[in-house]
Scaffold this active site. Structure first.
Site, PDB file in Angstrom:
ATOM      1  N   HIS A  51       0.828  -1.221   0.000  1.00  0.00           N
ATOM      2  CA  HIS A  51       0.000   0.000   0.000  1.00  0.00           C
ATOM      3  C   HIS A  51       0.857   1.263   0.000  1.00  0.00           C
ATOM      4  O   HIS A  51       1.262   1.754   1.046  1.00  0.00           O
ATOM      5  CB  HIS A  51      -0.905  -0.038   1.242  1.00  0.00           C
ATOM      6  N   ASP A 143      -8.930   2.818  -3.284  1.00  0.00           N
ATOM      7  CA  ASP A 143      -8.371   3.374  -2.044  1.00  0.00           C
ATOM      8  C   ASP A 143      -8.324   4.897  -2.013  1.00  0.00           C
ATOM      9  O   ASP A 143      -8.005   5.562  -2.984  1.00  0.00           O
ATOM     10  CB  ASP A 143      -6.965   2.847  -1.793  1.00  0.00           C
ATOM     11  N   ASP A 296       0.880   2.471   3.739  1.00  0.00           N
ATOM     12  CA  ASP A 296      -0.001   3.568   3.299  1.00  0.00           C
ATOM     13  C   ASP A 296       0.816   4.860   3.175  1.00  0.00           C
ATOM     14  O   ASP A 296       0.350   5.943   3.552  1.00  0.00           O
ATOM     15  CB  ASP A 296      -1.197   3.757   4.234  1.00  0.00           C
TER      16      ASP A 296
HETATM   17  O1  DOR Z   1      -4.407   8.726   4.891  1.00  0.00           O
HETATM   18  C1  DOR Z   1      -4.695   8.411   3.749  1.00  0.00           C
HETATM   19  N1  DOR Z   1      -4.090   8.970   2.676  1.00  0.00           N
HETATM   20  N2  DOR Z   1      -5.647   7.507   3.570  1.00  0.00           N
HETATM   21  C2  DOR Z   1      -6.116   7.216   2.348  1.00  0.00           C
HETATM   22  O2  DOR Z   1      -6.960   6.377   2.251  1.00  0.00           O
HETATM   23  C3  DOR Z   1      -5.628   7.939   1.158  1.00  0.00           C
HETATM   24  C4  DOR Z   1      -4.284   8.446   1.367  1.00  0.00           C
HETATM   25  C5  DOR Z   1      -3.840   9.421   0.324  1.00  0.00           C
HETATM   26  O3  DOR Z   1      -3.990   9.167  -0.866  1.00  0.00           O
HETATM   27  O4  DOR Z   1      -3.279  10.464   0.689  1.00  0.00           O
HETATM   28 ZN    ZN Z   2      -7.016   4.028   2.203  1.00  0.00          ZN
END
Ligand code: DOR
Ligand code: ZN
Length: 419
Positions: A51, A143, A296
Site C-alpha cells: 500500500h 483506495d 499507506d
Molecule cells: O491517509 C490516507 N491517505 N488515507 C487514504 O486512504 C488515502 C491516502 C492518500 O492518498 O493520501
Molecule cells: Zn485508504
C-alpha cells in the site's frame, strides 16, 4: 538470516551466494568472487509493501516514481504496490502501462500497480479491469475512497474473481464517517474536532464479508484500524473465507492522543484510534489475523498540510520509518522478530500472490540487510521522499536497512559498503 517463509532457525548464521540475480546457495564459508561482510546483521527477504501512494502521474510535486522508489529502497523494500488514486486515475491500460514503464526506467524497486475498481474512483461504473490485468495490475482498489454501492462491489468481486485478483477495500462507511477528521472519542471531544466512529470501518467490513461469502472472491482489507475490524477478519478467516488484511505502522504506534496538538501530520484515514484498538491490532498482528504490514505511504506537500486540521489532506509518509517503528515493538518484547519479518515479506506476498517473500534456493535475489540497532534521528534532509509529512520527524529511530538488493542488484547502500 531470518526467513520465516522457509522455517529456518531464526538465528542461523549463514552466507548467501547470489549469482545472476538468484540465490544459488546458502551455507557456511561459501566462496564467491566478491564477498560482502554483514556479520551481526540480519539478511531477510526483500520487504514488500502492499500500500503505497507514488503520486505519479499527476501529483509529482508530492512524490514521483523515482523519489518514491528511492525512499522504498532506503526503507528496505524491494516490491511496492501503488494505489490508483493518481491523476488521471489508474483505471485503464494506458495508465498502468505508464507506471510500469516509468518504474522500469528508474530501475530501483519492483513497482506493482493496483488498478481502480471504478472509473475515476467515482463508484459508478467498473474500470477496465481486464485490460489493466494484462498490463500488470496485481489487485483492484478505490483506495482513498470506499466502494459504497454494494451492487457495484458485488459485480467488482465477481469480475475480480475471474481474474483471480484480490479486491482491496478502503473500509469507511461515508454515511457514518460523515467527514469526521479524526477518531470519534474523548480526545476529539476535548480538542473540538469532529470525529468519525470506529464502526464506520467495521460496519463496512461486516457488509463486505457477506458479499465475500456470496461471491467467494478474494477480499483484502486495507489499513485495519479498529478492534472490531480485526475481530471480524479473525472470524471470517476461521470460517475459511478468502480474506486477508494489512495494518500500518502508524496505527500500531500511535493513538488519537497524537492529534491533541492539531498536528496535521497525524491526520490519516482511517484515523488514529484508541489504546484499546492499538492493543487489538498488535494482538492480531502477533496471532496472524493480520497478514501484512503495509505503510499507506501518503506523501503530501505543505500546501495540503499547513492548514487547519479539518482542512488538511489525510496521510503520512511510511516507507522510510516502517522498519524502525516495527523493530521498536521487537525491542519492547511486544512482537517477535520472526513475526515482524513475516508480515513484511511472506505475508504480503501471499495476500496478493506476488513472487518473493522468501530466501529459498533458486528464488530471485530480492533481499535486504538490516542493522536492527542502527539509530538515527529523523530529519527532513534524511528523508529521500519528496514530501516531509512524517509525525516521527525529530525522533530517534533504531533499526534500518543498510543494503537493499533487487534481483541481486544493489539499489540501496547506506554506508557505501559496496563501493
Ligand atoms: O491517509 C490516507 N491517505 N488515507 C487514504 O486512504 C488515502 C491516502 C492518500 O492518498 O493520501
Ligand atoms: Zn485508504
Amino acid at each position: 538470516m531470518l526467513d520465516p517463509a522457509a522455517q529456518r532457525p531464526v538465528d542461523q548464521l549463514a552466507d548467501v551466494r547470489i549469482q545472476q540475480g538468484r540465490i544459488v546457495e546458502i551455507g557456511r564459508g561459501l566462496i564467491a568472487p566478491r564477498i560482502i561482510d554483514v556479520t551481526d546483521l540480519w539478511i531477510v527477504p526483500g520487504l514488500i509493501d502492499l500500500h503505497v501512494h507514488l503520486r505519479e502521474p499527476g501529483h509529482e510535486y508530492k512524490e514521483d516514481i523515482e523519489t518514491g522508489t528511492r525512499a522504498a529502497a532506503a526503507g528496505g523494500f524491494t516490491t511496492i504496490c501503488c494505489m490508483p488514486n493518481t491523476k488521471p486515475v489508474n483505471d485503464q491500460r494506458a495508465i498502468t502501462e505508464l507506471i510500469v514503464r516509468r518504474a522500469q526506467e528508474v530501475g530501483l524497486v519492483r513497482v506493482r500497480p493496483i488498478g481502480a475498481i471504478s472509473q475515476g474512483l467515482e463508484g459508478k461504473l467498473l474500470a477496465e479491469i481486464a485490460e489493466m490485468k494484462e498490463a500488470g495490475i496485481v489487485a483492484i482498489s478505490d483506495d482513498g475512497r470506499p466502494v459504497m454501492n454494494a451492487g457495484l462491489l458485488r459485480r467488482a468481486f465477481e469480475y475480480a474473481k475471474t481474474f483471480d485478483l484480490p479486491l482491496v477495500q478502503h473500509a469507511e462507511d461515508l454515511d457514518l464517517s460523515e467527514g469526521g477528521a479524526m477518531n470519534e472519542g474523548a480526545v476529539a471531544t476535548r480538542i473540538g474536532i469532529k470525529g468519525q466512529p470506529a464502526c464506520a470501518e467495521s460496519a463496512m467490513v461486516a457488509r463486505d464479508l457477506e458479499i465475500v461469502e456470496w461471491t467467494g472472491a478474494r477480499y483484502h482489507v486495507a489499513h485495519v484500524s479498529t478492534a472490531r475490524t480485526v475481530a471480524l477478519v479473525r472470524d471470517a478467516k476461521r470460517r475459511g473465507l478468502p480474506v486477508t488484511c494489512e495494518v500500518t505502522p502508524h496505527h500500531l504506534a500511535l493513538t488519537d492522543e497524537a492529534c491533541s496538538h492539531y498536528d496535521t501530520r497525524t491526520k490519516v484515514m482511517p484515523p488514529l484510534r484508541t489504546t484499546a484498538d492499538q492493543e487489538a491490532l498488535l494482538e492480531a498482528l502477533a496471532d496472524g489475523t493480520i497478514d501484512a504490514i503495509a505503510t499507506d505511504h501518503a506523501p503530501h506537500s505543505s500546501v495540503e498540510k499547513d492548514v487547519e486540521f479539518e482542512c488538511a489532506a489525510p496521510g503520512m509518509l511510511g516507507l522510510e520509518t516502517a522498519l524502525p517503528i516495527l523493530l521498536d515493538f521487537v525491542r519492547m518484547g511486544t512482537l517477535d522478530e520472526k513475526r515482524v519479518i513475516a508480515a513484511f515479506t511472506g505475508g504480503p506476498a501471499r495476500a496478493f500472490g506476488l513472487s518473493g517473500g522468501s530466501l529459498a534456493i533458486g528464488s530471485v535475489a530480492d533481499l535486504t540487510v538490516i542493522d536492527p540497532e542502527r539509530a538515527m534521528t529523523l530529519t527532513p534532509d534524511a528523508l529521500l521522499s519528496k514530501s516531509k509529512n512524517s509525525p516521527f520527524l525529530g525522533q530517534k529511530l533504531a533499526g534500518r536497512a543498510v543494503l537493499t538488493f533487487v534481483e541481486g542488484r544493489l539499489v540501496y547502500d547506506l554506508d557505501g559498503r559496496m563501493k
